[in-house]
Design an enzyme around this catalytic site. Structure first.
Site, PDB file in Angstrom:
ATOM      1  N   MET A  93      46.545  39.708  38.680  1.00 30.76           N
ATOM      2  CA  MET A  93      46.837  38.794  39.793  1.00 30.76           C
ATOM      3  C   MET A  93      45.612  37.944  40.103  1.00 30.76           C
ATOM      4  O   MET A  93      44.951  38.146  41.116  1.00 30.76           O
ATOM      5  CB  MET A  93      47.239  39.620  41.022  1.00 30.76           C
ATOM      6  N   ASP A  94      45.343  36.997  39.243  1.00 28.39           N
ATOM      7  CA  ASP A  94      44.108  36.225  39.322  1.00 28.39           C
ATOM      8  C   ASP A  94      44.305  34.898  40.052  1.00 28.39           C
ATOM      9  O   ASP A  94      45.355  34.270  39.934  1.00 28.39           O
ATOM     10  CB  ASP A  94      43.617  35.971  37.882  1.00 28.39           C
ATOM     11  N   GLY A  95      43.286  34.488  40.781  1.00 31.38           N
ATOM     12  CA  GLY A  95      43.298  33.137  41.352  1.00 31.38           C
ATOM     13  C   GLY A  95      43.452  33.045  42.859  1.00 31.38           C
ATOM     14  O   GLY A  95      43.631  31.957  43.387  1.00 31.38           O
ATOM     15  N   ARG A 264      49.185  37.091  33.156  1.00 30.81           N
ATOM     16  CA  ARG A 264      47.937  36.800  33.853  1.00 30.81           C
ATOM     17  C   ARG A 264      48.054  35.400  34.443  1.00 30.81           C
ATOM     18  O   ARG A 264      48.419  34.454  33.729  1.00 30.81           O
ATOM     19  CB  ARG A 264      46.729  36.863  32.929  1.00 30.81           C
ATOM     20  N   THR A 265      47.740  35.272  35.692  1.00 32.04           N
ATOM     21  CA  THR A 265      47.851  33.970  36.349  1.00 32.04           C
ATOM     22  C   THR A 265      46.514  33.253  36.354  1.00 32.04           C
ATOM     23  O   THR A 265      45.476  33.828  36.011  1.00 32.04           O
ATOM     24  CB  THR A 265      48.336  34.142  37.798  1.00 32.04           C
TER      25      THR A 265
END
Lengths: 318, 328
Positions: A93-95, A264-265
């Site tokens: 949960m990137d960003g 993956r964001t």
């Protein structure tokens, strides 16, 4: 005389086409989906052209079809095939911080928006019959971030767990935690342990929260456990095989330890020390949007992409 | 009057020492080995071939002093980086999953063997690019431990092809300063191939321009398992305690411990599949991944440049926050 047993299963979804979705997609929104003990040919307020309905012909007892709960009607969006749904989805949960920065908001707002996105994803997984969802909530590398940020995250995990526990109980979500819990604040650890205990009999969706987790450390601790068994003469080094290692990894808390799909964001193309052993054959999907913006449409895109993949596991294509 | 002397080559600037970047691997990034082969090359190149030269002249009080000539970076003759690539951002270790040979052959109506041969040729070209552009380690996934389930005819062909290529390329590897190493469950390979591998590794072990690692009968899980076994043996023999086991110990037992830079900075997979297929799992923890649609025999220099370009634009954070530079 026929009797119909109804139980209410609250699901937040749309009955009217949502502007965020592709035109052919219809959902059932703010309606309660009815569970009946009779086979349903179609649920309320969904149109036949757009919804795939699972029919359950069994009246008594549980149905093990795809692991779905007995007598449950699964609504899948158009274009998704039931038999090609991933059993285990993992998400990096990137960003969150970039999302906040882009909006001129404090980093904390990004994390809070991230929690909301997670809530939505859990709901979608429940709705679409995914069995296991593993999320990379906090990496062991993240301890190096500024203390203020780390403390904020820890308290956010506490609040989130507290707030959601009843929902999880109601929705049939089982919580499992993987990672090095020794570094977590005592209060959070207590909450998480309690959540695991309280939800351990749930079986609709297993939500694995990777907190203070590292794929390499997972392998190290598996190796340590095995070495201990060797030292105690319980096993011989010759006995060490892949299955043994698998059984010692922290994902031994689930019957489906290997993700079929990793999302993956925020556009980064790497796995950042997430599940390493477990990702050997996982299909990878990299989304451009930042995590707080990852919603139903984005998840559908990932699932559609997954369903088009040809998985060969090293052999030749048929 | 100044006199010009060529001295021993100074320490080669390893490029990525800028404080902007975190170390690429867990292994301390402080070893700069003397590279004798580069000394030979260095002396054979005329001044005009140096891409960047700096000279420190010290003349005191009329006395003659030598001029120390060094290079910021040492490149071979006719070695220029393609436009747009920066030397200091080159990956040290590139790994490649060479996928798509059979599909390529099928598309062209050729037998499968042609596809693998074409793939072999591409691999050669890749090694040449790596040599030219200062990449230090190239790992290629030649045969996975899962590939044994392919038709016997194909497996036999591949084993023969590996022997053929290792034999025919040995001379070239020695000449180009390429060190060749195999990783994988080598004892399970045909005996003749094993012999050739041993010979090739021995003959090239002193080379240092490029370390070519060929993954044969390899898998990431196998690598971890054999490391785990080695460690368990040491525990059984009382050499170490279970509580001594840490990441560093596992690193040392993995088959990539033969490499100066065991963790790929960049992984390229051809033919459009987006997965790692049980390649180096431990080692790929922080690797930048690059997936291309081209089938491997079609993956040429242009594709490689594009992959390197993409790599150089990435912002690597290793779990921390961004430290300025490009906004994320």
């Amino acid at each position: 005389m026929l009797s119909v047993n109804l139980s209410l299963l609250p699901i937040a979804n749309a009955c009217t086409p949502s502007p965020n979705h592709k035109p052919l997609l219809l959902h059932v929104q703010q309606q309660h989906c009815l569970r009946t003990s009779l086979p349903l040919s179609r649920p309320l307020c969904a149109t036949p052209q757009n919804v795939i309905v699972e029919e359950n012909g069994i009246v008594n007892g549980a149905v093990a079809y795809g692991g779905a709960l007995a007598q449950e009607v699964l609504l899948l969006p158009a274009g998704l095939r039931r038999e090609l749904m991933p059993k285990h989805v993992a998400v990096i949960m990137d960003g969150n911080r970039r999302w906040a920065r882009m909006r001129g908001l404090p980093v904390g707002s990004g994390y809070e928006a991230g929690i909301r996105a997670l809530r939505l994803l859990v709901e979608l997984c429940c709705r679409w019959g995914i069995r296991v969802l593993t999320v990379f909530a906090f990496s062991s590398d993240n301890w190096f971030r500024p203390k203020v940020e780390v403390d904020f995250l820890m308290s956010l995990f506490e609040t989130g767990t507290n707030d959601e526990l009843n929902n999880f109980l109601r929705e049939g979500v089982q919580i499992s935690i993987i990672g090095d819990s020794s570094k977590l604040p005592e209060s959070l650890l207590e909450l998480l342990t309690n959540a695991e205990e309280t939800t351990k009999h749930n079986s609709r969706l297993q939500l694995i929260l990777a907190i203070s987790y590292s794929g390499r450390y997972d392998i190290v601790q598996a190796c340590q456990s095995i070495a201990l068994k060797v030292k105690e003469n319980l096993i011989d080094p010759e006995d060490i095989n892949e299955l043994l290692i698998e059984q010692e990894l922290e994902t031994n808390c689930t019957e489906i330890p290997y993700p079929d799909l990793l999302i993956r964001t925020s556009g980064e193309l790497r796995v950042s020390n997430f599940l390493l052993w477990q990702l050997a054959y996982t299909e990878l999907f990299f989304a451009q949007s930042h995590w707080p913006d990852f919603g139903e449409a984005e998840f559908l895109e990932a699932l559609r992409s997954f369903q088009q993949r040809q998985r060969r596991y090293g052999s030749r294509d048929s | 009057m100044l006199s010009l002397r060529f001295l021993n080559p100074p320490l080669i600037n390893k490029g990525l020492s800028s404080s902007k970047y975190k170390p690429f691997s867990l292994i301390p990034f402080d070893r700069i080995p003397t590279e004798r082969n580069e000394l030979n090359v260095y002396l054979s190149i005329s001044l005009s071939k140096f891409r960047k030269v700096f000279a420190n002249a010290a003349i005191e009080g009329g006395e003659e002093k030598g001029v120390v000539v060094g290079t910021e970076d040492l490149l071979q003759e006719e070695e220029r980086l393609p436009a747009g690539l920066q030397l200091q951002l080159m990956p040290k270790h590139v790994a490649v999953i060479m996928d798509g040979n059979r599909r390529w052959a099928r598309q062209k109506g050729l037998p499968m063997e042609h596809g693998h041969r074409a793939g072999g040729q591409r691999m050669r070209e890749l090694t040449e690019c790596c040599c030219r552009w200062g990449i230090k380690v190239l790992t290629v996934y030649a045969f996975s431990s899962e590939n044994w389930i392919r038709p016997k005819e194909e497996v036999d062909f591949l084993m023969n092809l590996f022997e053929e290529v290792i034999k025919s390329d040995l001379e070239r590897s020695i000449r180009m300063g390429i060190r060749v190493t195999m990783i994988g469950d080598v004892p399970k390979l045909p005996k003749s191939l094993q012999k050739l591998i041993a010979k090739s590794e021995e003959a090239t072990k002193a080379n240092s321009r490029l370390h070519l690692i060929i993954a044969l009968n390899y898998s990431g899980r196998y690598d971890i398992k054999q490391a785990c076994k080695s460690i368990a043996c040491k525990v059984k023999d009382g050499l170490i305690l279970p509580e001594d086991i840490d990441e560093s110990l596992i690193e040392q037992q993995l088959q990539t411990n033969c490499a100066e830079f065991p963790h790929p900075d960049l992984l390229i997979r051809t033919s459009g599949e987006i997965r790692v297929s049980n390649f180096m799992l431990w080692q790929l923890a922080y690797t930048e991944l690059h997936f291309v649609n081209a089938l491997f025999p079609d993956f040429g220099e242009a594709g490689f440049i594009e992959a390197l370009s993409s790599f150089q634009r990435r912002q690597r954070r290793f779990g921390g926050r961004s430290y300025g530079g490009r906004s994320s």
